[in-house]
Design an enzyme around this catalytic site. Structure first.
Site, short mmCIF file in Angstrom:
data_model
loop_
_atom_site.label_atom_id
_atom_site.label_comp_id
_atom_site.label_asym_id
_atom_site.label_seq_id
_atom_site.Cartn_x
_atom_site.Cartn_y
_atom_site.Cartn_z
N HIS A 59 0.83 -1.21 0.00
CA HIS A 59 0.00 0.00 0.00
C HIS A 59 0.87 1.26 0.00
O HIS A 59 0.56 2.24 -0.68
CB HIS A 59 -0.89 0.04 1.25
CG HIS A 59 -1.86 -1.10 1.36
ND1 HIS A 59 -1.74 -2.07 2.33
CD2 HIS A 59 -2.97 -1.40 0.64
CE1 HIS A 59 -2.74 -2.93 2.20
NE2 HIS A 59 -3.50 -2.56 1.19
N GLN B 274 -17.97 -6.79 -1.72
CA GLN B 274 -17.03 -7.56 -2.54
C GLN B 274 -16.63 -8.87 -1.88
O GLN B 274 -15.81 -9.62 -2.40
CB GLN B 274 -15.80 -6.73 -2.91
CG GLN B 274 -14.86 -6.43 -1.77
CD GLN B 274 -13.79 -5.44 -2.18
OE1 GLN B 274 -14.08 -4.27 -2.41
NE2 GLN B 274 -12.55 -5.88 -2.28
N ARG C 71 -0.85 -3.86 -9.08
CA ARG C 71 -1.00 -4.90 -10.10
C ARG C 71 -1.05 -6.29 -9.47
O ARG C 71 -1.20 -7.29 -10.17
CB ARG C 71 0.14 -4.82 -11.11
CG ARG C 71 0.06 -3.56 -11.95
CD ARG C 71 0.98 -3.63 -13.14
NE ARG C 71 1.02 -2.38 -13.84
CZ ARG C 71 0.11 -1.99 -14.75
NH1 ARG C 71 -0.89 -2.79 -15.05
NH2 ARG C 71 0.21 -0.83 -15.33
#
Ligand code: AMP
Length: 291
Positions: free
Chosen positions: A37, A61, A151
């Site tokens: 992060h 989610q 990513r």
């Protein structure tokens, strides 16, 4: 550093800053922050004058039986670390603020079709719909010029980018490479669940995607052979339960029959260690001319 807890506080802050001519970068997170992060925050600082980090464990989610209730929450530690880094504002809303009709009563979803058919989407029905919906809400509330994502969640990044492009959102999407522990394990808030034995075995995910990637770069053009290599590496870890090992086109996220020279390829794995689900991936462009 400002701590903003409501939608109107966040709106007011970003409106005032934008009127003042400042740019805002947003780093969406679920908290329990680690160096992965923090790399996103540093990238946000390079790209924009002001940086907002959101911390919100988004219930929509998580699937039934997933770790919503046990997901690590450590707001005070996170705030201290972000303040130390020089972040300008943290948006940490509660569930009611983000889901005014209740998270069980959502009628308005953002769905990006097709791109969730493989990889994690196949095993986590509804997960990406929850992600796209909450990220659009965060964009509406924080009004960023730039948004930074990791990513590590490669499928998430491709899906969100498509959402931004199709909905004509004026947000620049930035992806940051995976940050890893010294032994290669991709940093994750969920690594905190692992016992020492599982922590050792968890590096198999990294070894799997790097072995697959190496083989691809050496000229292997058969996706099946790459999948086989990744599975072999994963099976070396005794306690690891493989969910998937897939090779897909990095743009469409669809499986491929053969790899063409120059094709962007994503090699991705997911596996359980006990109840903990971990993911990893590697990206590579197939060599222009094969060996
Ligand atoms: P999360 O808090 O797990 O929802 O992640 C928030 C953001 O941090 C997402 O964009 C993730 O892709 C990114 N992220 C998480 N772990 C890593 C990592 N090890 N390296 C790079 N980005 C990461």
């Amino acid at each position: 550093m400002e701590l903003l807890r409501t939608v109107s506080e966040m709106h007011d802050w970003s409106d005032a800053e934008r009127r003042g001519g400042h740019t805002i970068a947003l780093v969406p997170t679920m908290g329990a922050l680690h160096d992965g992060h923090f790399a996103l925050v540093e990238e946000a600082m390079r790209r924009s004058e002001l940086v907002v980090v959101s911390i919100f464990v988004n219930p929509t989610q998580f699937g039934k039986g997933e770790d919503l209730d046990s997901y690590p929450r450590q707001l005070q530690d996170d705030l201290a670390a972000l303040e130390e880094m020089g972040v300008d504002a943290v948006f940490a809303p509660n569930v009611e603020a983000m889901y005014p009709f209740g998270e069980e009563n959502v009628l308005t979803w953002v769905t990006v079709e097709r791109l969730d058919e493989h990889l994690c989407g196949r095993f986590r029905p509804g997960h990406f719909r929850g992600v796209t919906t909450v990220v659009l809400k965060l964009f509406n509330v924080c009004r960023p010029d730039v948004a930074v994502f990791g990513r590590k969640d490669a499928q998430q990044f491709v899906i969100l980018k498509r959402m931004v492009e199709e909905l004509l959102l004026d947000v620049e999407m930035v992806g940051v490479d995976i940050v890893r522990e010294e032994d290669g394990l991709a940093m994750s808030s969920r690594n905190a669940y692992l016992d020492p034995e599982q922590r050792r075995e968890a590096t198999a995910l990294y070894r799997a995607v790097t072995a697959g990637r190496r083989q691809l770069l050496e000229g292997e053009q058969r996706p099946g052979a790459l999948v086989e290599t990744m599975r072999e590496k994963l099976l070396e870890a005794y306690g690891l339960d493989v969910q998937y090992a897939e090779v897909v086109d990095a743009r469409t996220l669809q499986p491929i029959d053969s790899i063409t020279p120059g094709q962007p390829v994503l090699l991705a794995v997911a596996a359980f260690l006990g109840k903990t689900r971990l993911i990893d991936n590697a990206f590579a462009e197939a060599p222009a001319t094969t060996a």
